[in-house]
Design a protein around this motif. Structure first.
Motif, PDB file in Angstrom:
ATOM      1  N   TYR A   5       0.864  -1.183   0.000  1.00  0.00           N
ATOM      2  CA  TYR A   5       0.000   0.000   0.000  1.00  0.00           C
ATOM      3  C   TYR A   5       0.899   1.230   0.000  1.00  0.00           C
ATOM      4  N   ALA A   7       0.898   3.726   1.817  1.00  0.00           N
ATOM      5  CA  ALA A   7       1.321   4.055   3.180  1.00  0.00           C
ATOM      6  C   ALA A   7       2.567   3.277   3.602  1.00  0.00           C
ATOM      7  N   ASP A   8       2.912   2.209   2.880  1.00  0.00           N
ATOM      8  CA  ASP A   8       4.093   1.398   3.190  1.00  0.00           C
ATOM      9  C   ASP A   8       5.391   1.969   2.630  1.00  0.00           C
ATOM     10  N   ASP A  44      -4.392   4.205  -3.970  1.00  0.00           N
ATOM     11  CA  ASP A  44      -5.035   3.031  -3.376  1.00  0.00           C
ATOM     12  C   ASP A  44      -5.744   3.537  -2.123  1.00  0.00           C
ATOM     13  N   ARG A  45      -6.268   2.650  -1.315  1.00  0.00           N
ATOM     14  CA  ARG A  45      -7.067   3.101  -0.174  1.00  0.00           C
ATOM     15  C   ARG A  45      -6.247   3.826   0.888  1.00  0.00           C
ATOM     16  N   SER A  46      -4.913   3.733   0.807  1.00  0.00           N
ATOM     17  CA  SER A  46      -4.077   4.378   1.816  1.00  0.00           C
ATOM     18  C   SER A  46      -3.522   5.737   1.376  1.00  0.00           C
ATOM     19  N   GLY A  47      -3.730   6.121   0.110  1.00  0.00           N
ATOM     20  CA  GLY A  47      -3.231   7.418  -0.333  1.00  0.00           C
ATOM     21  C   GLY A  47      -2.902   7.459  -1.812  1.00  0.00           C
TER      22      GLY A  47
END
Length: 87
Positions: A5, A7-8, A44-47
């Motif tokens: 993701y 965020a990773d 994606d859903r994290s940014g």
């Protein structure tokens, strides 16, 4: 299930990742040499993350459009203090 993701990014800096994203924005821009490159915003859903595709652009330019889902492989790095994916 998705392995990476946005965020990773901090734990994946300088690593090559492969993941699925939605294309939030797609622009074709000229390199200094005049050849085209793709400037993308992937999400994606994290940014969101900025992505650049420098090579083989002619082959990929008409394969997808904005709002399409794509699977991309590239290098995660920092550019001007922001995360970037070099495809």
């Amino acid at each position: 299930m998705k392995d990476f993701y946005i965020a990773d990014c901090p734990r994946c800096e300088n690593k090559v990742i492969t993941s699925s994203f939605v294309v939030a924005a797609k622009q074709v821009k000229p390199k200094k040499s005049g050849e085209p490159y793709l400037a993308l915003t992937l999400a994606d859903r994290s940014g969101q993350i900025e992505a650049k595709m420098w090579d083989n652009v002619a082959e990929a330019i008409d394969v997808f459009e904005q709002d399409d889902y794509i699977k991309a492989k590239g290098l995660i790095n920092r550019y001007k203090n922001h995360w970037q994916l070099t495809i």
